[in-house]
Motif scaffolding. Structure first.
Motif, PDB file in Angstrom:
ATOM      1  N   LEU A  60       0.839  -1.203   0.000  1.00 31.88           N
ATOM      2  CA  LEU A  60       0.000   0.000   0.000  1.00 31.88           C
ATOM      3  C   LEU A  60       0.871   1.248   0.000  1.00 31.88           C
ATOM      4  CD1 LEU A  60      -2.668  -1.024   2.686  1.00 31.88           C
ATOM      5  CD2 LEU A  60      -2.753  -1.399   0.224  1.00 31.88           C
ATOM      6  N   PHE A  61       1.931   1.218   0.805  1.00 31.17           N
ATOM      7  CA  PHE A  61       2.839   2.360   0.850  1.00 31.17           C
ATOM      8  C   PHE A  61       3.556   2.541  -0.493  1.00 31.17           C
ATOM      9  CE2 PHE A  61       2.775   1.866   5.584  1.00 31.17           C
ATOM     10  CZ  PHE A  61       2.344   3.156   5.862  1.00 31.17           C
ATOM     11  N   ILE A  62       3.947   1.434  -1.119  1.00 35.47           N
ATOM     12  CA  ILE A  62       4.631   1.518  -2.405  1.00 35.47           C
ATOM     13  C   ILE A  62       3.706   2.134  -3.458  1.00 35.47           C
ATOM     14  CG2 ILE A  62       5.600   0.141  -4.292  1.00 35.47           C
ATOM     15  CD1 ILE A  62       6.747  -1.745  -2.189  1.00 35.47           C
ATOM     16  N   ALA A  63       2.418   1.735  -3.461  1.00 34.52           N
ATOM     17  CA  ALA A  63       1.447   2.315  -4.381  1.00 34.52           C
ATOM     18  C   ALA A  63       1.267   3.797  -4.099  1.00 34.52           C
ATOM     19  CB  ALA A  63       0.115   1.584  -4.262  1.00 34.52           C
ATOM     20  N   LEU A  64       1.271   4.158  -2.814  1.00 34.36           N
ATOM     21  CA  LEU A  64       1.126   5.564  -2.440  1.00 34.36           C
ATOM     22  C   LEU A  64       2.348   6.365  -2.874  1.00 34.36           C
ATOM     23  CD1 LEU A  64      -1.068   7.199  -0.996  1.00 34.36           C
ATOM     24  CD2 LEU A  64       0.193   6.870   1.138  1.00 34.36           C
ATOM     25  N   PHE A  65       3.543   5.788  -2.743  1.00 38.11           N
ATOM     26  CA  PHE A  65       4.765   6.456  -3.198  1.00 38.11           C
ATOM     27  C   PHE A  65       4.710   6.742  -4.693  1.00 38.11           C
ATOM     28  CE2 PHE A  65       7.362   4.264   0.368  1.00 38.11           C
ATOM     29  CZ  PHE A  65       6.909   5.206   1.267  1.00 38.11           C
ATOM     30  N   ALA A  66       4.187   5.774  -5.450  1.00 34.74           N
ATOM     31  CA  ALA A  66       4.111   5.944  -6.905  1.00 34.74           C
ATOM     32  C   ALA A  66       3.264   7.160  -7.273  1.00 34.74           C
ATOM     33  CB  ALA A  66       3.534   4.690  -7.548  1.00 34.74           C
ATOM     34  N   VAL A  67       2.231   7.413  -6.475  1.00 35.13           N
ATOM     35  CA  VAL A  67       1.355   8.557  -6.736  1.00 35.13           C
ATOM     36  C   VAL A  67       1.993   9.863  -6.269  1.00 35.13           C
ATOM     37  CG1 VAL A  67      -0.887   9.600  -6.195  1.00 35.13           C
ATOM     38  CG2 VAL A  67      -0.722   7.144  -6.612  1.00 35.13           C
ATOM     39  N   LEU A  68       2.524   9.858  -5.057  1.00 35.64           N
ATOM     40  CA  LEU A  68       3.028  11.092  -4.459  1.00 35.64           C
ATOM     41  C   LEU A  68       4.404  11.496  -4.974  1.00 35.64           C
ATOM     42  CD1 LEU A  68       1.964  10.497  -0.729  1.00 35.64           C
ATOM     43  CD2 LEU A  68       0.769  11.814  -2.490  1.00 35.64           C
ATOM     44  N   LEU A  69       5.285  10.514  -5.206  1.00 36.81           N
ATOM     45  CA  LEU A  69       6.662  10.823  -5.569  1.00 36.81           C
ATOM     46  C   LEU A  69       6.937  10.708  -7.059  1.00 36.81           C
ATOM     47  CD1 LEU A  69       8.535   8.984  -2.651  1.00 36.81           C
ATOM     48  CD2 LEU A  69       7.758  11.361  -2.756  1.00 36.81           C
ATOM     49  N   LEU A  70       6.279   9.765  -7.725  1.00 36.13           N
ATOM     50  CA  LEU A  70       6.540   9.542  -9.147  1.00 36.13           C
ATOM     51  C   LEU A  70       5.494  10.188 -10.052  1.00 36.13           C
ATOM     52  CD1 LEU A  70       7.635   5.788  -8.972  1.00 36.13           C
ATOM     53  CD2 LEU A  70       9.050   7.847  -8.817  1.00 36.13           C
ATOM     54  N   GLY A  71       4.485  10.806  -9.452  1.00 35.68           N
ATOM     55  CA  GLY A  71       3.481  11.521 -10.231  1.00 35.68           C
ATOM     56  C   GLY A  71       2.522  10.639 -11.000  1.00 35.68           C
ATOM     57  N   GLU A  72       2.415   9.367 -10.617  1.00 34.38           N
ATOM     58  CA  GLU A  72       1.471   8.496 -11.307  1.00 34.38           C
ATOM     59  C   GLU A  72       0.040   8.923 -10.982  1.00 34.38           C
ATOM     60  OE1 GLU A  72       1.996   4.366 -10.753  1.00 34.38           O
ATOM     61  OE2 GLU A  72       4.106   4.346 -11.368  1.00 34.38           O
ATOM     62  N   ARG A  73      -0.819   8.834 -11.987  1.00 27.21           N
ATOM     63  CA  ARG A  73      -2.226   9.193 -11.784  1.00 27.21           C
ATOM     64  C   ARG A  73      -2.943   8.070 -11.053  1.00 27.21           C
ATOM     65  NH1 ARG A  73      -4.917  11.535 -17.127  1.00 27.21           N
ATOM     66  NH2 ARG A  73      -6.495  11.973 -15.535  1.00 27.21           N
ATOM     67  N   ILE A  74      -3.876   8.458 -10.208  1.00 27.72           N
ATOM     68  CA  ILE A  74      -4.618   7.482  -9.428  1.00 27.72           C
ATOM     69  C   ILE A  74      -6.082   7.511  -9.831  1.00 27.72           C
ATOM     70  CG2 ILE A  74      -4.921   9.150  -7.539  1.00 27.72           C
ATOM     71  CD1 ILE A  74      -4.889   6.766  -5.614  1.00 27.72           C
ATOM     72  N   ASP A  75      -6.611   6.356 -10.247  1.00 21.53           N
ATOM     73  CA  ASP A  75      -8.022   6.301 -10.613  1.00 21.53           C
ATOM     74  C   ASP A  75      -8.841   5.927  -9.382  1.00 21.53           C
ATOM     75  OD1 ASP A  75      -7.739   3.535 -10.237  1.00 21.53           O
ATOM     76  OD2 ASP A  75      -7.370   3.177 -12.364  1.00 21.53           O
ATOM     77  N   ALA A  76     -10.157   5.911  -9.564  1.00 21.88           N
ATOM     78  CA  ALA A  76     -11.054   5.690  -8.432  1.00 21.88           C
ATOM     79  C   ALA A  76     -10.844   4.315  -7.806  1.00 21.88           C
ATOM     80  CB  ALA A  76     -12.507   5.846  -8.889  1.00 21.88           C
ATOM     81  N   ARG A  77     -10.661   3.281  -8.632  1.00 18.63           N
ATOM     82  CA  ARG A  77     -10.528   1.935  -8.089  1.00 18.63           C
ATOM     83  C   ARG A  77      -9.217   1.757  -7.325  1.00 18.63           C
ATOM     84  NH1 ARG A  77     -11.799  -1.892 -13.152  1.00 18.63           N
ATOM     85  NH2 ARG A  77     -10.546  -0.265 -14.162  1.00 18.63           N
ATOM     86  N   ARG A  78      -8.154   2.347  -7.863  1.00 22.18           N
ATOM     87  CA  ARG A  78      -6.872   2.246  -7.171  1.00 22.18           C
ATOM     88  C   ARG A  78      -6.910   3.018  -5.857  1.00 22.18           C
ATOM     89  NH1 ARG A  78      -1.057   4.109  -9.701  1.00 22.18           N
ATOM     90  NH2 ARG A  78       0.282   2.783  -8.427  1.00 22.18           N
ATOM     91  N   GLY A  79      -7.513   4.204  -5.896  1.00 23.64           N
ATOM     92  CA  GLY A  79      -7.643   4.993  -4.676  1.00 23.64           C
ATOM     93  C   GLY A  79      -8.487   4.279  -3.636  1.00 23.64           C
ATOM     94  N   LEU A  80      -9.552   3.619  -4.094  1.00 23.90           N
ATOM     95  CA  LEU A  80     -10.411   2.871  -3.177  1.00 23.90           C
ATOM     96  C   LEU A  80      -9.657   1.704  -2.552  1.00 23.90           C
ATOM     97  CD1 LEU A  80     -13.274   2.578  -2.036  1.00 23.90           C
ATOM     98  CD2 LEU A  80     -13.825   1.118  -3.996  1.00 23.90           C
ATOM     99  N   ALA A  81      -8.826   1.038  -3.350  1.00 20.11           N
ATOM    100  CA  ALA A  81      -8.052  -0.093  -2.831  1.00 20.11           C
ATOM    101  C   ALA A  81      -7.055   0.366  -1.775  1.00 20.11           C
ATOM    102  CB  ALA A  81      -7.325  -0.801  -3.976  1.00 20.11           C
ATOM    103  N   ILE A  82      -6.361   1.483  -2.023  1.00 20.64           N
ATOM    104  CA  ILE A  82      -5.413   2.014  -1.044  1.00 20.64           C
ATOM    105  C   ILE A  82      -6.137   2.380   0.249  1.00 20.64           C
ATOM    106  CG2 ILE A  82      -3.826   3.909  -0.522  1.00 20.64           C
ATOM    107  CD1 ILE A  82      -3.094   3.967  -3.494  1.00 20.64           C
ATOM    108  N   GLY A  83      -7.276   3.074   0.094  1.00 22.29           N
ATOM    109  CA  GLY A  83      -8.053   3.450   1.273  1.00 22.29           C
ATOM    110  C   GLY A  83      -8.559   2.246   2.050  1.00 22.29           C
ATOM    111  N   ALA A  84      -9.057   1.232   1.323  1.00 22.78           N
ATOM    112  CA  ALA A  84      -9.562   0.019   1.982  1.00 22.78           C
ATOM    113  C   ALA A  84      -8.445  -0.710   2.714  1.00 22.78           C
ATOM    114  CB  ALA A  84     -10.204  -0.900   0.947  1.00 22.78           C
TER     115      ALA A  84
END
Length: 279
Positions: free
Chosen positions: A95-119
């Motif tokens: 989960l942290f690695i996915a979050l790093f990809a969004v925050l540090l690498l600028g990857e776009r996050i869609d609704a399903r990916r965001g929901l998975a991280i939150g869950a």
């Protein structure tokens, strides 16, 4: 990766047993000292080069420092938590690695990916079960260790391929040993018995094997392929926690574990599918 996780959990079980008799910093230091000697012996027997210039490279040193701090944080929290709970919290690394990809690498996050991280993080909270009264701060320390383990995995990928995995393993063992040795000066020292030394010797074997296997799998394997095998560790921890201490998660804890597993596996599968599409 599966072998590494199993080794780490057995190591955790052994040091958790010893923590009832010895101060935390002392036992981490003794185990690290044994692991360092074992790794050096394996390097000598196998003829693996341990070049000072490679061991002193910034990428190797930074990874060792991160892993050393994370290991101490995790072990201290483990001594105060059920082994299954600590392992489940540590499974939040994807989960942290996915979050790093969004925050540090600028990857776009869609609704399903965001929901998975939150869950997934909701699942972590269900395992931790924070309450205003009697909240166990060691759960938070375990979560911080998990964050640092994710940073460590990303740092591992930046190390030059020519540096032997055994050499990286050695730097990690030395870092943990030195840090724990410094802390033991303030925490105090007790004379260990033959039982404690035997348990720590066994822990050092499993720890060294786990270090070597996780470094090899992280460096040479596709992370989206090997990452799901982290969850073998959770199964091992649940079984050992029940057999050794009689620990069984409550209903909310089981639900949190299920959410954490589902979210982690979904994110790993999404990453694999994304890479296949990109290629």
């Amino acid at each position: 990766m599966a072998g590494a996780m199993a080794c780490f959990v057995v190591n955790d079980m052994l040091v958790k047993i010893v923590s009832q008799a010895l101060p935390a910093a002392q036992l981490i230091f003794l185990r690290g000292l044994m692991a360092t000697v074992l790794i050096l012996a394996i390097a000598r027997i196998s003829g693996t080069p341990m070049r000072r210039a490679e061991l002193a490279q910034p990428a190797v040193m930074v990874r060792a420092a991160i892993d050393g701090i994370a290991s101490i944080f995790y072990l201290v929290s483990l001594f105060h938590l059920p082994i299954a709970n600590a392992t489940a919290i540590n499974m939040a690394s994807p989960l942290f690695i996915a979050l790093f990809a969004v925050l540090l690498l600028g990857e776009r996050i869609d609704a399903r990916r965001g929901l998975a991280i939150g869950a997934g993080f909701v699942g972590v909270l269900m395992v931790i079960q924070p309450r205003s009264e009697g909240f166990n701060a060691f759960s938070l320390l375990c979560l911080l260790a998990t964050f640092l383990h994710a940073v460590r995995d990303l740092a591992t990928r930046r190390i030059a391929p020519g540096i032997a995995s055994l050499a990286i393993t050695l730097t990690t063992a030395v870092a943990v040993t030195l840090m724990a040795g410094g802390l033991s000066v303030f925490q105090g020292w007790q004379t260990p018995g033959a039982f404690e030394l035997g348990m720590l010797a066994g822990a050092s074997v499993f720890l060294s094997a786990g270090y070597l296997m996780i470094i090899a799998s992280t460096r040479s394997g596709d992370l989206s392929v090997v990452a799901p095998f982290r969850y073998v560790g959770l199964l091992c921890a649940l079984v050992l926690g029940w057999l050794v201490w009689g620990d069984v998660p409550n209903a909310l804890g089981w639900l949190g574990i299920a959410l954490l597993l589902a979210a982690g596996l979904y994110l790993i599968e999404r990453e694999r599918a994304r890479r296949v599409t990109a290629s």
